[in-house]
Design an enzyme around this catalytic site. Sequence first.
Site, mmCIF file in Angstrom:
data_model
loop_
_atom_site.group_PDB
_atom_site.id
_atom_site.type_symbol
_atom_site.label_atom_id
_atom_site.label_comp_id
_atom_site.label_asym_id
_atom_site.label_seq_id
_atom_site.Cartn_x
_atom_site.Cartn_y
_atom_site.Cartn_z
ATOM 1 N N GLU A 208 -66.807 14.088 -11.307
ATOM 2 C CA GLU A 208 -66.908 15.528 -11.563
ATOM 3 C C GLU A 208 -65.587 16.126 -11.116
ATOM 4 O OE1 GLU A 208 -69.440 17.382 -12.848
ATOM 5 O OE2 GLU A 208 -70.777 15.682 -13.196
ATOM 6 N N CYS A 242 -64.609 25.101 -9.194
ATOM 7 C CA CYS A 242 -64.089 24.210 -10.243
ATOM 8 C C CYS A 242 -64.202 24.839 -11.618
ATOM 9 C CB CYS A 242 -64.833 22.889 -10.206
ATOM 10 S SG CYS A 242 -66.614 23.089 -10.324
HETATM 11 P P1 NAD Z 1 -60.125 16.291 -3.481
HETATM 12 O O1 NAD Z 1 -60.027 15.457 -4.697
HETATM 13 O O2 NAD Z 1 -58.899 16.488 -2.664
HETATM 14 O O3 NAD Z 1 -61.241 15.722 -2.482
HETATM 15 C C1 NAD Z 1 -62.562 15.401 -2.890
HETATM 16 C C2 NAD Z 1 -63.145 14.343 -1.960
HETATM 17 O O4 NAD Z 1 -62.334 13.177 -2.014
HETATM 18 C C3 NAD Z 1 -63.219 14.738 -0.488
HETATM 19 O O5 NAD Z 1 -64.389 14.220 0.088
HETATM 20 C C4 NAD Z 1 -61.999 14.096 0.107
HETATM 21 O O6 NAD Z 1 -62.200 13.788 1.486
HETATM 22 C C5 NAD Z 1 -61.888 12.827 -0.715
HETATM 23 N N1 NAD Z 1 -60.500 12.334 -0.823
HETATM 24 C C6 NAD Z 1 -59.349 13.041 -0.723
HETATM 25 N N2 NAD Z 1 -58.285 12.242 -0.871
HETATM 26 C C7 NAD Z 1 -58.768 10.997 -1.065
HETATM 27 C C8 NAD Z 1 -58.177 9.718 -1.293
HETATM 28 N N3 NAD Z 1 -56.855 9.581 -1.340
HETATM 29 N N4 NAD Z 1 -58.989 8.660 -1.462
HETATM 30 C C9 NAD Z 1 -60.316 8.800 -1.430
HETATM 31 N N5 NAD Z 1 -60.939 9.964 -1.223
HETATM 32 C C10 NAD Z 1 -60.192 11.054 -1.033
HETATM 33 O O7 NAD Z 1 -60.725 17.684 -3.977
HETATM 34 P P2 NAD Z 1 -60.932 18.991 -3.143
HETATM 35 O O8 NAD Z 1 -59.613 19.587 -2.803
HETATM 36 O O9 NAD Z 1 -61.902 18.758 -2.055
HETATM 37 O O10 NAD Z 1 -61.664 19.914 -4.239
HETATM 38 C C11 NAD Z 1 -60.940 20.595 -5.219
HETATM 39 C C12 NAD Z 1 -60.964 19.876 -6.556
HETATM 40 O O11 NAD Z 1 -62.281 19.483 -6.862
HETATM 41 C C13 NAD Z 1 -60.531 20.792 -7.701
HETATM 42 O O12 NAD Z 1 -59.771 20.063 -8.616
HETATM 43 C C14 NAD Z 1 -61.848 21.202 -8.320
HETATM 44 O O13 NAD Z 1 -61.758 21.616 -9.647
HETATM 45 C C15 NAD Z 1 -62.639 19.960 -8.163
HETATM 46 N N6 NAD Z 1 -64.071 20.257 -8.175
HETATM 47 C C16 NAD Z 1 -64.818 19.838 -9.220
HETATM 48 C C17 NAD Z 1 -66.161 20.152 -9.263
HETATM 49 C C18 NAD Z 1 -67.034 19.720 -10.388
HETATM 50 O O14 NAD Z 1 -68.250 19.864 -10.260
HETATM 51 N N7 NAD Z 1 -66.518 19.203 -11.477
HETATM 52 C C19 NAD Z 1 -66.733 20.886 -8.236
HETATM 53 C C20 NAD Z 1 -65.930 21.290 -7.178
HETATM 54 C C21 NAD Z 1 -64.596 20.964 -7.150
#
Ligand code: NAD
Length: 453
Positions: A208, A242
């Site tokens: 997602e 998002c």
């Molecule tokens: P992110 O990708 O930085 O982090 C998401 C998760 O991944 C967190 O639990 C984080 O700890 C983990 N993570 C971070 N770096 C990682 C790595 N190198 N390896 C493994 N895991 C890792 O996203 P964010 O900043 O928390 O959220 C913002 C993003 O999420 C935006 O792009 C937003 O559009 C998207 N988002 C999508 C939805 C959806 O339903 N499609 C909902 C909310 C947010």
Amino acid sequence: MIKDIVEKQRKFYLSGATRSHSFRMEALTKLKQALQKNESLLVEAMQTDLNKSESESFLCEIGMVLDELKYHQKHLRAWMKERRIRPSKAQLPGKCFISPEPYGVTLIMAPWNYPVNLCFVPLIGAISAGNTAVLKPSAYARATSSAIAKVITDTFPPEYITVVEGGRQQNTALLEEKFDYIFFTGSPEVGRIVMAAAAKHLTPVTLELGGKSPVIVDETANIRLAAKRIAFGKVVNAGQTCIAPDYLLIHEQVKESFIKEFAKALAEFFPGAKMDPMCTIITPKHYERLKGLMAGEKILLGGKYDDTRRFIEPTLLDGITLASPIMQEEIFGPLLPILTFKELEECINVIRSLPRPLAFYLFSENPQTQRLFLEKISFGGGCINDTIMHFPNPRLPFGGVGNSGIGSYHGRHSFDTFTHYRSVFKQSTRFDMALRYMPYTKEKLKLIRKLLG
Ligand code: NAD
């Protein structure tokens, strides 16, 4: 330690304990009671992390989780049923059916922006479908992460459902393990890392993700409502959503009236221009990034910020082109860049020049225009004459396409996501059709041709 958790969960899963309807229903009920009991703990945590008000916390997080839960409780028995399928001629006189089975040990990784919703709604799907789950909330929403850990630890044994808190080190360690399903919500960048790690074990994934979701306002639109509903989409969670409308494409004739109506809508939302109930930006890093995107741009409305509490006003930006820095990344904040158009074709070209968006919004009273965009634009989900409101409905699948994600969930779609559907053929032993067996004589081939051709 993470290895231990996964091993214990696998053992528990293989014991068959999670499979019965009664076990799943009981887990859903326990989760519901835990959420109700800990509502103020979760609200306070979201207040700490994001300055999220009690109303917004209930509307967008806890309330939605409870609504999803209720829906699963109502339909679970029907979803779990095996489905009879008509056999093909070659299978006669046997029977066919589709038999759902849980995947097994699942990993749910959640982002910080809707930290309760995006942890618990996928979890409901994992429980309904009969899996065990390891939850990984985002470390950026630190208070909510520890509140979630408390709720889960007090409610479920770790061999069934557990929380792993932490940052990079824990994420990496988790992704080294073999899970049976990974449900990830976050950015496309990290989504790639998750998918690459999953590929090593051939683990199926739901991703997602996010991206730049456009909103179009044409000259036929109800401008007052368009402005109000777009403002709402940018103000909720301070635009850290998002599916927030990321950038606006507006017909040049209605731009001025839109700006006036946008200002009026904000005045209605925040009487006396008091914006204290609005969310703040999650971390100094995210806050500075947003300030950087505003710097040097022409501000039409808003533009003020408060370093002491990482607050940014809802802001309209003018003079934006596709080359502007703000058009190079997902904004994820209360800034709305405005681009104007004369012909609808220009909007199609802009949107197609960017990766496929998670959401798409169109404000238009013209049914032909509405149809045109459905035909020409690929997107995860969206609204006509609204923003964000396609999300709160457990009957509508929610997910992205292309760069904005793989798979979908909510309601029945969550159950399907966390379920593997086995196709089973049960043959009769009272009768044996000779047709398929060798030797293949001319007469047999003639008959087969008649049956299949
Ligand atoms: P992110 O990708 O930085 O982090 C998401 C998760 O991944 C967190 O639990 C984080 O700890 C983990 N993570 C971070 N770096 C990682 C790595 N190198 N390896 C493994 N895991 C890792 O996203 P964010 O900043 O928390 O959220 C913002 C993003 O999420 C935006 O792009 C937003 O559009 C998207 N988002 C999508 C939805 C959806 O339903 N499609 C909902 C909310 C947010």
